[in-house]
Design an enzyme around this catalytic site. Sequence first.
Site, PDB file in Angstrom:
ATOM      1  N   ASN A   9       0.874  -1.175   0.000  1.00 50.45           N
ATOM      2  CA  ASN A   9       0.000   0.000   0.000  1.00 50.45           C
ATOM      3  C   ASN A   9       0.909   1.223   0.000  1.00 50.45           C
ATOM      4  OD1 ASN A   9      -1.807   2.036   0.501  1.00 50.45           O
ATOM      5  ND2 ASN A   9      -2.336   1.376   2.579  1.00 50.45           N
ATOM      6  N   LYS A  11       0.175   4.235  -0.416  1.00 40.87           N
ATOM      7  CA  LYS A  11      -0.474   5.450   0.120  1.00 40.87           C
ATOM      8  C   LYS A  11      -0.188   6.630  -0.812  1.00 40.87           C
ATOM      9  CE  LYS A  11      -0.272   3.331   4.634  1.00 40.87           C
ATOM     10  NZ  LYS A  11      -0.202   3.464   6.077  1.00 40.87           N
ATOM     11  N   HIS A  94      -9.571   1.255   4.566  1.00 45.42           N
ATOM     12  CA  HIS A  94      -8.302   1.398   5.290  1.00 45.42           C
ATOM     13  C   HIS A  94      -8.511   2.344   6.472  1.00 45.42           C
ATOM     14  CE1 HIS A  94      -4.238   2.684   6.220  1.00 45.42           C
ATOM     15  NE2 HIS A  94      -3.856   1.529   5.693  1.00 45.42           N
ATOM     16  N   GLU A  96      -6.943   4.787   7.498  1.00 53.93           N
ATOM     17  CA  GLU A  96      -6.799   6.215   7.167  1.00 53.93           C
ATOM     18  C   GLU A  96      -8.062   6.743   6.496  1.00 53.93           C
ATOM     19  OE1 GLU A  96      -3.019   5.626   5.270  1.00 53.93           O
ATOM     20  OE2 GLU A  96      -2.247   5.055   7.237  1.00 53.93           O
ATOM     21  N   GLU A 166      -5.728  -4.788  10.421  1.00 54.35           N
ATOM     22  CA  GLU A 166      -4.683  -3.802  10.670  1.00 54.35           C
ATOM     23  C   GLU A 166      -4.985  -3.059  11.969  1.00 54.35           C
ATOM     24  OE1 GLU A 166      -2.579  -2.621   6.775  1.00 54.35           O
ATOM     25  OE2 GLU A 166      -4.389  -1.429   6.904  1.00 54.35           O
ATOM     26  N   GLY A 172       2.234   2.235  10.677  1.00 53.93           N
ATOM     27  CA  GLY A 172       3.203   3.311  10.518  1.00 53.93           C
ATOM     28  C   GLY A 172       3.901   3.710  11.802  1.00 53.93           C
ATOM     29  N   SER A 212       3.176  -2.205  10.335  1.00 52.16           N
ATOM     30  CA  SER A 212       4.622  -2.313  10.600  1.00 52.16           C
ATOM     31  C   SER A 212       5.200  -3.681  10.236  1.00 52.16           C
ATOM     32  CB  SER A 212       4.932  -1.939  12.051  1.00 52.16           C
ATOM     33  OG  SER A 212       4.551  -0.588  12.300  1.00 52.16           O
TER      34      SER A 212
END
Length: 252
Positions: A9, A11, A94, A96, A166, A172, A212
């Site tokens: 991904n 991003k 996701h 985000e 996730e 991250g 991660s």
Amino acid sequence: MRRPFIAGNWKMNTTKAEGVALVKGVAEGNTAGDSVEVAVCAPSVYLDAVVTAAAGKVGVGAQNCYHEASGAFTGEISAAMAKDVGCQYVILGHSERRHIFGESNADVCKKVHAVLAAGLVPIVCVGELLEERESGKTSDVVAEQMYGSLAGVTDEQMKSVVIAYEPVWAIGTGKVATPEQAEEVHAGIRTLMTAKYGEAISEGVRIQYGGSVKPDNAAELLSQPNIDGALVGGASLKADSFLGIIAGANAS
Ligand code: PGA
């Protein structure tokens, strides 16, 4: 047997030239062959170029889409558009998208149906916030996201869905879930799917872990019985580290 599936991904990262070079590097360096399914999810403006550069050796996905087929939806892309440029996957829900852009389970669900109708594979993300984990709500949050995001998905459609677990606190942050923590939630997700779709379908659905993932933790995570792949952010932006994760999947 579930074939491991490693997806990058990217991003909102890379230039067009960097994205093209990155996917070429992955295609050239991947020695896992058919034993690992590999895809990169690029920014939508680069999808066409990345599909061309991937030359069929690496799958390509979009990172989001809108649920409507076409029309006055300024700034959005449809699942059909992603398919038109050669994508096979779309990441949906996701964290985000959920937390920065306010997407609800109902929004994600509409997108899941649009992506399935377009003949693409939705990678449906679920995962709890740190405070939800600390207050013992992980399984409730994940169940609500699973059932809310997949409402109305038929048995036949479910066979092509990929789930990505996730934990938001691991994305991250460099703070990876332990294999045991991840496996516990993955096994719970499989139980939820079995309750709704029966064992034969549930046993075939891949559940990726994301948060991660790096070359040095991939093999251990992927050796867990219900961890069938990885959705990789930061470490997918360099061919070497992404290839290291693919190698870890192949070894596990
Ligand atoms: P990360 O991101 O690997 O950088 O933690 C994972 C993701 O957001 O899909």
